[in-house]
Design a protein around this motif. Structure first.
Motif, short mmCIF file in Angstrom:
data_model
loop_
_atom_site.label_atom_id
_atom_site.label_comp_id
_atom_site.label_asym_id
_atom_site.label_seq_id
_atom_site.Cartn_x
_atom_site.Cartn_y
_atom_site.Cartn_z
N PRO A 1 7.30 11.06 -7.38
CA PRO A 1 6.99 10.90 -5.95
C PRO A 1 7.12 9.47 -5.45
N ASP A 2 7.14 8.50 -6.36
CA ASP A 2 7.27 7.11 -5.93
C ASP A 2 8.61 6.83 -5.25
N SER B 1 0.85 -1.19 0.00
CA SER B 1 0.00 0.00 0.00
C SER B 1 0.89 1.24 0.00
N ALA B 2 0.54 2.19 -0.81
CA ALA B 2 1.38 3.37 -0.97
C ALA B 2 1.36 4.23 0.29
N PRO B 3 2.53 4.61 0.82
CA PRO B 3 2.55 5.53 1.96
C PRO B 3 1.94 6.87 1.58
N THR B 4 1.27 7.47 2.51
CA THR B 4 0.64 8.77 2.27
C THR B 4 1.67 9.88 2.34
N GLU C 1 8.83 15.86 4.49
CA GLU C 1 8.25 14.76 5.27
C GLU C 1 9.18 13.56 5.31
N VAL C 2 9.82 13.26 4.18
CA VAL C 2 10.76 12.13 4.15
C VAL C 2 11.90 12.36 5.12
N LEU C 3 12.45 13.56 5.14
CA LEU C 3 13.54 13.86 6.06
C LEU C 3 13.08 13.79 7.51
N ASP C 4 11.90 14.34 7.77
CA ASP C 4 11.39 14.32 9.15
C ASP C 4 11.14 12.89 9.62
N ALA D 1 17.17 11.23 -6.12
CA ALA D 1 16.40 10.70 -7.25
C ALA D 1 15.19 11.58 -7.54
N PHE D 2 14.55 12.07 -6.49
CA PHE D 2 13.39 12.95 -6.66
C PHE D 2 13.81 14.26 -7.33
#
Length: 353
Positions: free
Chosen positions: A337-338, A296-299, A307-310, A330-331
């Motif tokens: 966003p994947d 399931s894809a993370p929100t 958010e990724v860093l936090d 990569a982003f």
């Protein structure tokens, strides 16, 4: 205190420790010391973490840097290459070379010698070098960061080994398709050394390596490497459950090469891309499952990069922190966003310390 000062203090605390811990008497390594790489990410990315408090916990896991046995010289280094018992000797050699010469000179002398063994230490040698070079690109005259580069080169040299059945890319597959088509070992057990040896008998292994679209000239390499990092980061989203820690390195190893590339002479770029591809494919073949899963894809919120860093900072694991850094690279390259969802997936799969 400046960010460089924080990083320098962290490096100094880590330089009395060895690059691995938990190995066995036969020379099989257990876990690699990720402290230097993780703290470089914390400082560079500005993670909401107290670096020294994080190190207080992490240093308790490490063992002291091994002692020396025999000096390594310009005449006898080949005999010591790939001998993990010589890590102390290699550390003295490289830190001494960097004290006497400019770090770029040492790096460009040794990069082509070490490149065929890029898989060394489950790719942790080149990853540690990549993070040190990134620190040095931000602060070229940083003596302590240059010493860290010496430690990274030493680990790479001590764990140096080549892969069986290699073939240079000559095909037409883009990175994502080529990585997905890499055959998997049916017997995925034992240390990585044992697994890599089995690649010699893996059906389709050389053909899969050759199927990748090559970098025909140095000008092609930055984009090809970025595509490989993107593909490997996405691959974690569907395959990471099989080996949550090891499969991080399919992406972080080629990303480390990306960070070194700008300081290398351009004739070294194409071989560097090829070696990064071989290493990423080898970890995939030895640890990834044959069939992907669809988690399931993370929100993701309105500011997914932050958010990724936090989330990585709150989680605190060194692999999660390193992979978040690579996913953000990569982003930045793709806007996909994947890859950020893949970074959040590590926080599900890897236990928090």
């Amino acid at each position: 205190m400046t960010s460089n000062a924080v990083l320098d203090e962290a490096y100094q605390r880590l330089h009395g420790k060895g690059p691995e811990f938990g190995g066995d008497e036969e020379g099989n390594h257990g876990l690699s010391n990720h402290g230097p790489m993780a703290v470089e990410v914390m400082v560079r990315r500005g993670l909401d973490l107290d670096v020294h408090r994080w190190l207080d916990r992490y240093l308790d896991r490490l063992t002291d840097l091994p002692g020396t046995t025999e000096p390594i010289t310009t005449h006898n280094w080949r005999a010591a290459l790939g001998d993990p018992r010589r890590i102390g000797d290699w550390t003295v050699y490289f830190t001494g070379q960097i004290a006497e010469q400019r770090w770029k000179q040492v790096l460009t002398t040794w990069w082509p010698r070490l490149l065929p063994g890029l898989i060394a230490g489950s790719t942790h040698g080149v990853i540690r070098v990549g993070h040190a070079v990134r620190a040095l690109r931000a602060a070229d005259q940083d003596r302590i960061a240059a010493t860290e580069l010496g430690h990274g080169l030493a680990f790479w040299a001590a764990r140096w080994r080549t892969l069986p059945g290699l073939a240079a890319p000559t095909g037409v597959r883009p990175a994502r398709s080529a990585l997905a088509a890499v055959p998997r070992l049916t017997e995925q057990s034992g240390f990585i050394t044992h697994r890599l040896n089995r690649l010699a008998e893996l059906p389709g292994w050389p053909a899969a390596l050759a199927a990748l679209q090559p970098a025909d000239s140095p000008a092609d390499v930055p984009a090809r490497l970025a595509d490989l990092v993107h593909a490997a980061t996405l691959g974690y989203l569907t395959h990471g459950q099989a080996s949550p820690v090891l499969l991080v390195h399919t992406a972080t190893a080629p990303n480390a090469v990306r960070h070194v590339l700008p300081v290398l002479p351009t004739p070294m770029w194409v071989p560097s891309f090829t070696a990064a591809w071989h290493a990423s494919a080898a970890v995939t073949a030895t640890y990834a499952p044959a069939q992907p899963e669809t988690p399931s894809a993370p929100t993701l919120g309105n500011d997914p990069a932050t958010e990724v860093l936090d989330r990585a900072a709150r989680h605190g694991d060194e692999h999660v922190i390193k992979f978040a850094d690579t996913a953000l690279d990569a982003f930045d390259h793709t806007g996909d966003p994947d890859v950020l969802a893949a970074a959040l997936h590590t926080t599900r799969l890897i236990p928090s310390p």
